[in-house]
Write a protein that holds these residues in place. Structure first.
Motif, PDB file in Angstrom:
ATOM      1  N   VAL A 262      43.231  30.006  39.275  1.00  0.00           N
ATOM      2  CA  VAL A 262      42.282  31.106  39.127  1.00  0.00           C
ATOM      3  C   VAL A 262      41.750  31.422  40.513  1.00  0.00           C
ATOM      4  N   ALA A 263      42.214  32.522  41.046  1.00  0.00           N
ATOM      5  CA  ALA A 263      41.902  32.850  42.441  1.00  0.00           C
ATOM      6  C   ALA A 263      40.425  33.170  42.618  1.00  0.00           C
ATOM      7  N   ILE A 264      39.947  32.841  43.794  1.00  0.00           N
ATOM      8  CA  ILE A 264      38.570  33.191  44.138  1.00  0.00           C
ATOM      9  C   ILE A 264      38.556  34.584  44.741  1.00  0.00           C
ATOM     10  N   ASP A 265      37.551  35.343  44.430  1.00  0.00           N
ATOM     11  CA  ASP A 265      37.437  36.716  44.920  1.00  0.00           C
ATOM     12  C   ASP A 265      37.617  36.729  46.442  1.00  0.00           C
TER      13      ASP A 265
END
Lengths: 202, 289
Positions: free
Chosen positions: B235-238
């Motif tokens: 889940v990528a970080i912004d």
């Protein structure tokens, strides 16, 4: 990638880095106890509490209301422990919000004083009817949740028997003396009552 | 400019006696980081990041430091002293009323005797508890980001310290709240200055959309699956937070709290390696770590 499928997969993954549950030592958290303080009720106090009538002949209809009318019981539990558990749960379940108090009543003339009053009356009536019912419902939810966490089983009762040692709490409640009287009776049932019928579960 | 809201002010408008409102200490300053093209983080503040598959609320309460506790204790003691001063005056009025009645001629009309005042003591003094002066409300509005796939990100600036997850609840301006509390067991984590602590992901659609059984109006909804899961690398970080120091939350179990907002109660589901339950007793699994 913000991928919800990935989130679903992660649901199975734990926090922490110690998968070896087998090595667990049982360390109870000190503040697992009631946040409302320890009960001063003792087993000797049970002698002054009357066991309510619990046996009945089913007419086949009472089960429809077992979501509202029931009693708790747990084997191998003494009166003082049961009272402490019920009193803790009662504290989570009193003074609840109705869930309707913040609701705006739709009214077509809210820009006028008459409209505002109309809305206010509507709110008051709705609060009196639905607010009270919702508070009673929330009380049941919290009592059932808390007692379930504590490992008590739930048994259904006909409303008439239930009413002899229970109370509901809507917009008005019971005074403290009556509340304690009922809670002690419920504790007596929870520890040593003979409840009939099947365990209802949560 | 972001406007920091001292949580004490929010709580005070709800629950504190009017006399004490102007002197409330501030234990937590907090604000949602807004969804703007560029983000500037304050190195003296801590940040909490939460992600979820739908818009969710989460309510935190600061765990008091020794300094917080001392400040709160003094605040309460001052309020008690003020309340006791009022009691002394009321008691004098009551005593005078009793004396007047005793000396009044028989048969004369007497004003009703006021209620005998109750002396406020440390044991019986009702005062806003510390957690209600140190709350942090995250979501469901003020999302920092919403991805195409539906993942919502919340980023909350707050005073550094340790915080307890009180539950998935949102407060409303007139003092109400909606949601439920983890009153019967939860976890806490530390948020350090200059860091973003990543609480993980709430799989809210699975956890919070459980239906009650038909015919049972009062069935509790027990969370029996994980509530928060680690975000992990998938889940990528912004990208606006690329330069920030993001650390996964390290949770420790915390005990029960009263149902301050009068909501349905619940508890944080067990977290492997952190905590589990033995009936309603909380077992600390971090002790072995």
């Amino acid at each position: 990638m913000h991928d919800l499928a990935a989130v679903a997969v992660m649901v199975a993954l734990p926090f922490g880095s110690a998968p070896a549950a087998a090595q667990e030592k049982t360390v109870y958290l000190v503040d697992s106890a009631s946040p409302f303080g320890a009960s001063t009720v003792t087993n000797a106090d049970a002698q002054s509490v009357t066991m309510p009538k619990l046996d009945y002949t089913s007419d086949g209809t009472e089960a429809a209301d077992f979501d509202k009318y029931y009693a708790f019981h747990r084997a191998d539990t003494d009166f003082a422990t049961a009272y402490g558990d019920i009193a803790e749960c009662d504290n989570y379940a009193r003074g609840l919000q109705s869930g309707i108090g913040d609701m705006q009543v739709p009214y077509p003339y809210t820009g006028t004083m008459a409209g505002a009053i109309g809305g206010a009356i509507g709110s008051a009536v709705a609060m009196a009817i639905f607010g009270s019912a919702e508070k009673r419902r929330l009380r049941r939810i919290n009592m059932r949740t808390c007692m379930n966490f504590k490992g008590y089983d739930r048994y259904g009762l006909p409303r008439a028997l239930w009413g002899d040692f229970n109370f509901e709490e809507g917009l008005s409640g019971v005074n403290e003396e009556k509340r304690q009287h009922y809670l002690k009776q419920q504790a007596l049932v929870a520890s040593s009552g003979k409840l009939q019928g099947k365990v209802l579960g949560l | 400019m972001r406007k920091l809201l001292p949580s004490a002010l929010i709580a005070l408008s709800l629950a504190l006696p009017a006399a004490a409102k102007d002197k409330a200490p501030i234990f937590v300053e907090t604000a949602a980081v807004k969804d703007k093209p560029a983000v500037a983080l304050n190195s003296t503040k801590a940040y909490v990041m939460l992600r979820a598959d739908m818009a969710v609320p989460l309510y935190l309460m600061k765990v008091p430091t020794a300094e917080d506790q001392a400040t709160y204790d003094k605040f309460r003691a001052d309020a008690l002293a003020k309340a006791h001063g009022k009691y002394v005056k009321k008691q004098a009025e009551y005593d005078a009323a009793v004396k007047d009645r005793a000396s009044a001629p028989k048969g004369s009309a007497l004003p009703p005797l006021p209620d005998k005042p109750i002396e406020p003591t440390d044991a019986n003094f009702q005062f806003t508890p510390f957690p209600l002066l140190a709350g942090v409300s995250i979501g469901p509005i003020n999302r920092f980001a919403k991805a195409d796939g539906g993942l919502s990100t919340y980023l909350q600036e707050l005073t550094p310290g340790e915080y307890r997850i009180y539950g998935p609840l949102a407060t409303v301006p007139n003092g109400g709240a909606t949601g439920s509390c983890f009153c019967m067991g939860s976890v806490a984590f530390t948020a350090k200055a200059g860091e973003i602590v990543d609480l993980g992901v709430i799989a809210a659609k699975a956890n919070l959309s459980v239906k009650r059984p038909e015919g049972d109006s009062s069935a509790p909804v027990i969370l029996d699956g994980p509530f928060l899961v680690p975000a992990g690398t998938s889940v990528a970080i912004d990208p606006r937070l690329n330069g920030a120091h993001v650390v996964p939350a390290r949770f420790r179990p915390v005990g029960k709290l009263p149902n301050y907002f009068g909501l349905p109660i619940n508890r944080m589901p067990a977290i492997p390696g952190v905590m589990r339950y033995d009936r309603d007793r909380i077992v600390d699994l971090t002790a072995a770590n």
